[in-house]
Design a protein around this motif. Structure first.
Motif, PDB file in Angstrom:
ATOM      1  N   UNK A  41       0.815  -1.207   0.000  1.00  0.00           N
ATOM      2  CA  UNK A  41       0.000   0.000   0.000  1.00  0.00           C
ATOM      3  C   UNK A  41       0.852   1.262   0.000  1.00  0.00           C
ATOM      4  N   UNK A  42       0.193   2.362  -0.263  1.00  0.00           N
ATOM      5  CA  UNK A  42       0.843   3.668  -0.251  1.00  0.00           C
ATOM      6  C   UNK A  42       1.274   3.986   1.179  1.00  0.00           C
ATOM      7  N   UNK A  43       2.561   3.965   1.416  1.00  0.00           N
ATOM      8  CA  UNK A  43       3.074   4.199   2.771  1.00  0.00           C
ATOM      9  C   UNK A  43       4.511   4.713   2.709  1.00  0.00           C
ATOM     10  N   UNK A  44       4.705   5.938   2.157  1.00  0.00           N
ATOM     11  CA  UNK A  44       6.058   6.460   1.998  1.00  0.00           C
ATOM     12  C   UNK A  44       6.699   6.832   3.337  1.00  0.00           C
ATOM     13  N   UNK A  45       8.006   6.703   3.386  1.00  0.00           N
ATOM     14  CA  UNK A  45       8.756   7.131   4.561  1.00  0.00           C
ATOM     15  C   UNK A  45       9.011   8.627   4.435  1.00  0.00           C
ATOM     16  N   UNK A  46       8.547   9.390   5.406  1.00  0.00           N
ATOM     17  CA  UNK A  46       8.669  10.844   5.358  1.00  0.00           C
ATOM     18  C   UNK A  46       9.985  11.280   5.986  1.00  0.00           C
ATOM     19  N   UNK A  47      10.692  12.157   5.297  1.00  0.00           N
ATOM     20  CA  UNK A  47      11.982  12.642   5.793  1.00  0.00           C
ATOM     21  C   UNK A  47      11.787  13.515   7.034  1.00  0.00           C
ATOM     22  N   UNK A  48      12.634  13.294   8.026  1.00  0.00           N
ATOM     23  CA  UNK A  48      12.620  14.083   9.261  1.00  0.00           C
ATOM     24  C   UNK A  48      13.723  15.127   9.176  1.00  0.00           C
ATOM     25  N   UNK A  49      13.356  16.380   9.422  1.00  0.00           N
ATOM     26  CA  UNK A  49      14.336  17.452   9.340  1.00  0.00           C
ATOM     27  C   UNK A  49      15.506  17.207  10.287  1.00  0.00           C
ATOM     28  N   UNK A  50      16.697  17.502   9.803  1.00  0.00           N
ATOM     29  CA  UNK A  50      17.887  17.353  10.625  1.00  0.00           C
ATOM     30  C   UNK A  50      18.551  16.000  10.503  1.00  0.00           C
ATOM     31  N   UNK A  51      17.930  15.103   9.743  1.00  0.00           N
ATOM     32  CA  UNK A  51      18.519  13.774   9.529  1.00  0.00           C
ATOM     33  C   UNK A  51      18.982  13.662   8.078  1.00  0.00           C
ATOM     34  N   UNK A  52      19.946  12.771   7.812  1.00  0.00           N
ATOM     35  CA  UNK A  52      20.431  12.604   6.432  1.00  0.00           C
ATOM     36  C   UNK A  52      19.290  12.179   5.507  1.00  0.00           C
ATOM     37  N   UNK A  53      19.252  12.744   4.318  1.00  0.00           N
ATOM     38  CA  UNK A  53      18.183  12.427   3.367  1.00  0.00           C
ATOM     39  C   UNK A  53      18.448  11.106   2.668  1.00  0.00           C
ATOM     40  N   UNK A  54      17.379  10.382   2.430  1.00  0.00           N
ATOM     41  CA  UNK A  54      17.423   9.130   1.680  1.00  0.00           C
ATOM     42  C   UNK A  54      16.603   9.332   0.414  1.00  0.00           C
ATOM     43  N   UNK A  55      17.088   8.781  -0.707  1.00  0.00           N
ATOM     44  CA  UNK A  55      16.395   9.019  -1.981  1.00  0.00           C
ATOM     45  C   UNK A  55      14.979   8.481  -2.003  1.00  0.00           C
ATOM     46  N   UNK A  56      14.685   7.526  -1.143  1.00  0.00           N
ATOM     47  CA  UNK A  56      13.339   6.951  -1.110  1.00  0.00           C
ATOM     48  C   UNK A  56      12.433   7.653  -0.105  1.00  0.00           C
ATOM     49  N   UNK A  57      12.971   8.636   0.612  1.00  0.00           N
ATOM     50  CA  UNK A  57      12.157   9.371   1.567  1.00  0.00           C
ATOM     51  C   UNK A  57      11.413  10.511   0.873  1.00  0.00           C
ATOM     52  N   UNK A  58      10.233  10.786   1.378  1.00  0.00           N
ATOM     53  CA  UNK A  58       9.411  11.871   0.837  1.00  0.00           C
ATOM     54  C   UNK A  58       9.632  13.119   1.687  1.00  0.00           C
ATOM     55  N   UNK A  59      10.087  14.175   1.057  1.00  0.00           N
ATOM     56  CA  UNK A  59      10.296  15.445   1.760  1.00  0.00           C
ATOM     57  C   UNK A  59       9.025  16.276   1.643  1.00  0.00           C
ATOM     58  N   UNK A  60       8.338  16.457   2.771  1.00  0.00           N
ATOM     59  CA  UNK A  60       7.080  17.200   2.767  1.00  0.00           C
ATOM     60  C   UNK A  60       7.340  18.683   3.008  1.00  0.00           C
ATOM     61  N   UNK A  61       6.781  19.524   2.150  1.00  0.00           N
ATOM     62  CA  UNK A  61       6.838  20.960   2.367  1.00  0.00           C
ATOM     63  C   UNK A  61       5.828  21.336   3.450  1.00  0.00           C
ATOM     64  N   UNK A  62       6.043  22.487   4.066  1.00  0.00           N
ATOM     65  CA  UNK A  62       5.125  22.937   5.106  1.00  0.00           C
ATOM     66  C   UNK A  62       3.737  23.140   4.515  1.00  0.00           C
ATOM     67  N   UNK A  63       2.742  22.557   5.170  1.00  0.00           N
ATOM     68  CA  UNK A  63       1.372  22.651   4.685  1.00  0.00           C
ATOM     69  C   UNK A  63       0.944  21.463   3.853  1.00  0.00           C
ATOM     70  N   UNK A  64       1.868  20.531   3.620  1.00  0.00           N
ATOM     71  CA  UNK A  64       1.557  19.332   2.823  1.00  0.00           C
ATOM     72  C   UNK A  64       1.277  18.149   3.739  1.00  0.00           C
ATOM     73  N   UNK A  65       0.463  17.228   3.258  1.00  0.00           N
ATOM     74  CA  UNK A  65       0.173  16.007   4.013  1.00  0.00           C
ATOM     75  C   UNK A  65       0.372  14.796   3.105  1.00  0.00           C
ATOM     76  N   UNK A  66       0.661  13.669   3.732  1.00  0.00           N
ATOM     77  CA  UNK A  66       0.882  12.433   2.973  1.00  0.00           C
ATOM     78  C   UNK A  66      -0.376  12.056   2.192  1.00  0.00           C
ATOM     79  N   UNK A  67      -1.537  12.282   2.794  1.00  0.00           N
ATOM     80  CA  UNK A  67      -2.805  11.938   2.139  1.00  0.00           C
ATOM     81  C   UNK A  67      -2.986  12.702   0.839  1.00  0.00           C
ATOM     82  N   UNK A  68      -2.642  13.987   0.847  1.00  0.00           N
ATOM     83  CA  UNK A  68      -2.790  14.789  -0.359  1.00  0.00           C
ATOM     84  C   UNK A  68      -1.705  14.496  -1.384  1.00  0.00           C
ATOM     85  N   UNK A  69      -0.535  14.072  -0.905  1.00  0.00           N
ATOM     86  CA  UNK A  69       0.516  13.628  -1.823  1.00  0.00           C
ATOM     87  C   UNK A  69       0.035  12.392  -2.579  1.00  0.00           C
ATOM     88  N   UNK A  70      -0.696  11.538  -1.883  1.00  0.00           N
ATOM     89  CA  UNK A  70      -1.233  10.335  -2.530  1.00  0.00           C
ATOM     90  C   UNK A  70      -2.165  10.713  -3.677  1.00  0.00           C
TER      91      UNK A  70
END
Length: 227
Positions: free
Chosen positions: A122-151
Motif C-alpha cells: 500500500x501507499x506508505x512512503x517514509x517521510x523525511x525528518x528534518x535534521x537527519x540525512x536524506x534518503x532518496x526513497x524518503x518523501x520530503x514534505x513541504x510545510x502545509x503538505x500532508x501524505x494523504x494529499x501527496x497520494x
C-alpha cells in the motif's frame, strides 16, 4: 486513392479529438487538485526524477522526428530509409517505456503506489525528518503538505502516465505492423496513407507527453526550499 487518403486522415483526426477530450478530463482533475493542495503536489513533484523525465522528453521529441522522416521517405519512395526510420522510431518508443519502467520501479521501492493497486504494498512512503540525512526513497514534505494529499498527486500521476504508456504500446504495435508491410514493399509514393495516419497518432502521443512533463515534473520545484 485521394479520397481514401482524405477519409483516413479525417477518421484519425476525429479519433484524436476524442482522445484530447479523454486526456483533457485528467488535465482538468490535475489542475483542480493542484490548486487545492499546492504544497502537497509540489512535494510530490520534487520527488520525481527530473533527469529521467527530461531524457524521456528528448527521446520522444527525437521519435517524432524519425516518424516524420519515415512518412517523408515513404512519400518519395525511399523504402530502405523508410524501414530504417520506422525501426528507429520503434526503438525510441521502447526506450521511453524502459525508462518509465525504471521510474515506476522507484515509486514501488518508495511505497508511492497509491491505494492498493499492488496487493500487499500500500501507499506508505517514509517521510523525511528534518535534521537527519536524506534518503532518496524518503518523501520530503513541504510545510502545509500532508501524505494523504501527496497520494492524490500519485493517483493522477499514474493515471496520466499509465494511459500515456498504454497509448505508446498501442502505437508501437501499429508500427510493427506498418514495418512488416513496409519491408514487403506495400507502401510507396502511390500508397502511403497508413504510414501517414500512424504518424499522426504518434505525434499526438508525443504532444501529450510535452504537456505532462512540465505539469508533473517541473511545476512546484521552486517551492523546494519553502518547507
Amino acid at each position: 486513392m485521394v479520397q481514401q487518403r482524405e477519409a483516413g486522415a479525417l477518421g484519425m483526426w476525429v479519433f484524436l479529438v476524442t482522445e484530447i477530450m479523454f486526456f483533457g478530463a485528467m488535465f482538468f482533475a490535475y489542475t483542480l487538485y493542484r490548486n487545492k493542495y499546492p504544497f502537497a503536489f509540489a512535494s510530490a513533484s520534487n520527488h520525481l526524477d527530473l533527469t529521467l523525465g527530461t531524457v524521456n522528453t528528448v527521446v520522444l521529441i527525437c521519435s517524432s522526428l524519425t516518424m516524420a522522416m519515415a512518412v517523408y521517405c515513404t512519400q518519395v519512395g525511399k523504402r530502405q530509409l523508410q524501414v530504417f526510420f520506422l525501426i528507429f522510431t520503434i526503438l525510441l518508443g521502447l526506450t521511453f517505456l524502459g525508462i518509465k519502467t525504471v521510474e515506476y520501479r522507484d515509486k514501488y521501492k518508495s511505497s508511492l503506489i497509491p491505494g492498493a493497486l499492488i496487493p500487499g504494498h500500500k501507499f506508505n512512503p517514509k517521510v523525511h525528518v528534518k535534521g537527519t540525512p536524506e534518503d532518496e526513497h524518503e518523501l520530503v514534505l513541504l510545510e502545509g503538505a500532508s501524505v494523504k494529499n501527496v497520494e492524490m498527486f500519485f493517483w493522477i500521476y499514474f493515471a496520466m502516465t499509465g494511459m500515456h504508456a498504454v497509448h505508446m504500446i498501442i502505437g508501437i504495435g501499429i508500427m510493427l505492423v506498418i514495418l512488416f508491410w513496409s519491408v514487403k514493399g506495400k507502401y510507396g509514393p502511390e500508397y502511403y496513407n497508413p504510414v501517414e495516419i500512424t504518424g499522426l497518432y504518434w505525434h499526438f502521443v508525443d504532444i501529450v507527453w510535452i504537456f505532462l512533463f512540465p505539469l508533473l515534473y517541473l511545476l512546484g520545484r521552486h517551492m523546494a526550499h519553502m518547507g
